[in-house]
Design a protein around this motif. Sequence first.
Motif, PDB file in Angstrom:
ATOM      1  N   ARG A  39       0.838  -1.212   0.000  1.00 27.28           N
ATOM      2  CA  ARG A  39       0.000   0.000   0.000  1.00 27.28           C
ATOM      3  C   ARG A  39       0.868   1.255   0.000  1.00 27.28           C
ATOM      4  NH1 ARG A  39      -4.487   1.373   4.612  1.00 27.28           N
ATOM      5  NH2 ARG A  39      -4.856   3.506   3.953  1.00 27.28           N
ATOM      6  N   TRP A  40       1.938   1.251   0.792  1.00 28.97           N
ATOM      7  CA  TRP A  40       2.865   2.386   0.854  1.00 28.97           C
ATOM      8  C   TRP A  40       3.533   2.596  -0.508  1.00 28.97           C
ATOM      9  CZ3 TRP A  40       8.349   2.009   0.547  1.00 28.97           C
ATOM     10  CH2 TRP A  40       9.013   3.225   0.725  1.00 28.97           C
ATOM     11  N   GLU A  41       3.950   1.502  -1.147  1.00 24.61           N
ATOM     12  CA  GLU A  41       4.603   1.617  -2.453  1.00 24.61           C
ATOM     13  C   GLU A  41       3.662   2.214  -3.494  1.00 24.61           C
ATOM     14  OE1 GLU A  41       6.037  -2.354  -3.130  1.00 24.61           O
ATOM     15  OE2 GLU A  41       7.830  -2.015  -1.903  1.00 24.61           O
ATOM     16  N   VAL A  42       2.382   1.815  -3.461  1.00 24.72           N
ATOM     17  CA  VAL A  42       1.390   2.375  -4.386  1.00 24.72           C
ATOM     18  C   VAL A  42       1.222   3.874  -4.125  1.00 24.72           C
ATOM     19  CG1 VAL A  42      -1.074   2.363  -4.982  1.00 24.72           C
ATOM     20  CG2 VAL A  42       0.178   0.201  -4.801  1.00 24.72           C
ATOM     21  N   GLU A  43       1.082   4.246  -2.859  1.00 20.50           N
ATOM     22  CA  GLU A  43       0.918   5.661  -2.512  1.00 20.50           C
ATOM     23  C   GLU A  43       2.161   6.468  -2.871  1.00 20.50           C
ATOM     24  OE1 GLU A  43      -0.194   5.786   1.613  1.00 20.50           O
ATOM     25  OE2 GLU A  43      -2.141   4.849   1.221  1.00 20.50           O
ATOM     26  N   LEU A  44       3.329   5.887  -2.665  1.00 14.25           N
ATOM     27  CA  LEU A  44       4.582   6.566  -3.007  1.00 14.25           C
ATOM     28  C   LEU A  44       4.687   6.787  -4.511  1.00 14.25           C
ATOM     29  CD1 LEU A  44       7.278   7.675  -1.967  1.00 14.25           C
ATOM     30  CD2 LEU A  44       8.220   5.358  -2.240  1.00 14.25           C
ATOM     31  N   THR A  45       4.320   5.790  -5.288  1.00 13.27           N
ATOM     32  CA  THR A  45       4.333   5.928  -6.752  1.00 13.27           C
ATOM     33  C   THR A  45       3.375   7.019  -7.198  1.00 13.27           C
ATOM     34  OG1 THR A  45       4.990   3.626  -7.065  1.00 13.27           O
ATOM     35  CG2 THR A  45       3.909   4.712  -8.932  1.00 13.27           C
ATOM     36  N   GLU A  46       2.189   7.057  -6.606  1.00 13.62           N
ATOM     37  CA  GLU A  46       1.208   8.090  -6.947  1.00 13.62           C
ATOM     38  C   GLU A  46       1.743   9.482  -6.603  1.00 13.62           C
ATOM     39  OE1 GLU A  46      -3.034   9.443  -5.159  1.00 13.62           O
ATOM     40  OE2 GLU A  46      -2.877   7.345  -5.742  1.00 13.62           O
ATOM     41  N   ARG A  48       4.903  10.388  -6.325  1.00 14.74           N
ATOM     42  CA  ARG A  48       6.015  10.684  -7.238  1.00 14.74           C
ATOM     43  C   ARG A  48       5.490  11.098  -8.614  1.00 14.74           C
ATOM     44  NH1 ARG A  48       8.878   6.418  -6.400  1.00 14.74           N
ATOM     45  NH2 ARG A  48       7.750   5.133  -7.886  1.00 14.74           N
ATOM     46  N   ASN A  49       4.484  10.393  -9.121  1.00 19.15           N
ATOM     47  CA  ASN A  49       3.908  10.735 -10.422  1.00 19.15           C
ATOM     48  C   ASN A  49       3.252  12.117 -10.400  1.00 19.15           C
ATOM     49  OD1 ASN A  49       4.794   8.315 -11.467  1.00 19.15           O
ATOM     50  ND2 ASN A  49       2.829   7.290 -11.231  1.00 19.15           N
ATOM     51  N   ASN A  50       2.535  12.409  -9.307  1.00 24.64           N
ATOM     52  CA  ASN A  50       1.923  13.738  -9.182  1.00 24.64           C
ATOM     53  C   ASN A  50       2.977  14.835  -9.143  1.00 24.64           C
ATOM     54  OD1 ASN A  50      -0.657  12.700  -9.164  1.00 24.64           O
ATOM     55  ND2 ASN A  50      -0.828  12.690  -6.940  1.00 24.64           N
ATOM     56  N   LEU A  51       4.053  14.598  -8.417  1.00 24.87           N
ATOM     57  CA  LEU A  51       5.130  15.585  -8.327  1.00 24.87           C
ATOM     58  C   LEU A  51       5.806  15.778  -9.683  1.00 24.87           C
ATOM     59  CD1 LEU A  51       6.496  17.427  -6.319  1.00 24.87           C
ATOM     60  CD2 LEU A  51       8.023  15.550  -5.717  1.00 24.87           C
ATOM     61  N   ASN A  52       6.068  14.690 -10.384  1.00 29.65           N
ATOM     62  CA  ASN A  52       6.671  14.800 -11.711  1.00 29.65           C
ATOM     63  C   ASN A  52       5.745  15.544 -12.679  1.00 29.65           C
ATOM     64  OD1 ASN A  52       9.012  13.497 -10.920  1.00 29.65           O
ATOM     65  ND2 ASN A  52       8.312  11.494 -11.602  1.00 29.65           N
ATOM     66  N   SER A  53       4.448  15.285 -12.580  1.00 23.66           N
ATOM     67  CA  SER A  53       3.479  15.990 -13.429  1.00 23.66           C
ATOM     68  C   SER A  53       3.465  17.479 -13.127  1.00 23.66           C
ATOM     69  CB  SER A  53       2.077  15.416 -13.231  1.00 23.66           C
ATOM     70  OG  SER A  53       2.010  14.113 -13.726  1.00 23.66           O
ATOM     71  N   ALA A  54       3.539  17.828 -11.852  1.00 20.43           N
ATOM     72  CA  ALA A  54       3.548  19.241 -11.459  1.00 20.43           C
ATOM     73  C   ALA A  54       4.790  19.938 -11.996  1.00 20.43           C
ATOM     74  CB  ALA A  54       3.469  19.376  -9.942  1.00 20.43           C
ATOM     75  N   HIS A  55       5.950  19.284 -11.872  1.00 23.37           N
ATOM     76  CA  HIS A  55       7.178  19.854 -12.429  1.00 23.37           C
ATOM     77  C   HIS A  55       7.055  20.038 -13.941  1.00 23.37           C
ATOM     78  CE1 HIS A  55      10.152  20.187  -9.227  1.00 23.37           C
ATOM     79  NE2 HIS A  55       9.675  19.074  -8.708  1.00 23.37           N
ATOM     80  N   GLY A  56       6.528  19.024 -14.606  1.00 25.46           N
ATOM     81  CA  GLY A  56       6.371  19.098 -16.054  1.00 25.46           C
ATOM     82  C   GLY A  56       5.407  20.191 -16.475  1.00 25.46           C
TER      83      GLY A  56
END
Length: 128
Positions: A39-46, A48-56
């Motif tokens: 569950r933590w790994e799924v939340e961490l991936t989400e 990270r993806n949100n942060l990368n999207s915000a940077h992009g």
Amino acid sequence: GGGVGSRCKLRIRTNYSVPPLHGARIVAAILSNPDLRKRWEVELTEARNNLNSAHGALADALKAGGLPARFAAPRFGLFTQLFLTDEQVLALEKEHVCYVGPGGRVNVSSLTPAAAKRVADAVTAVCK
């Protein structure tokens, strides 16, 4: 001294120098339980993806605003540094109600694509 202020400062220093163990225990409990770890790994991936999207989104909007390539360079982490002057930072605050840290340090962790565009439009306006 033995005043309240000095006792508070000592207590605060102790908490920062020797943090409580409960945080480490929580981490150990999560990482040692396969279901919680997954569950933590799924939340961490989400996250990270949100942060990368915000940077992009911010980089794309800055590039679309015609700013130099250094503004659209890939960034990582919770913040990005735009290397703005003190005058530009003040103009963002006064003219665009856009608050950034010294030098244009932007917290991108909660930027939606629409918010990233508003920030980029404000930065573009004060940089041109």
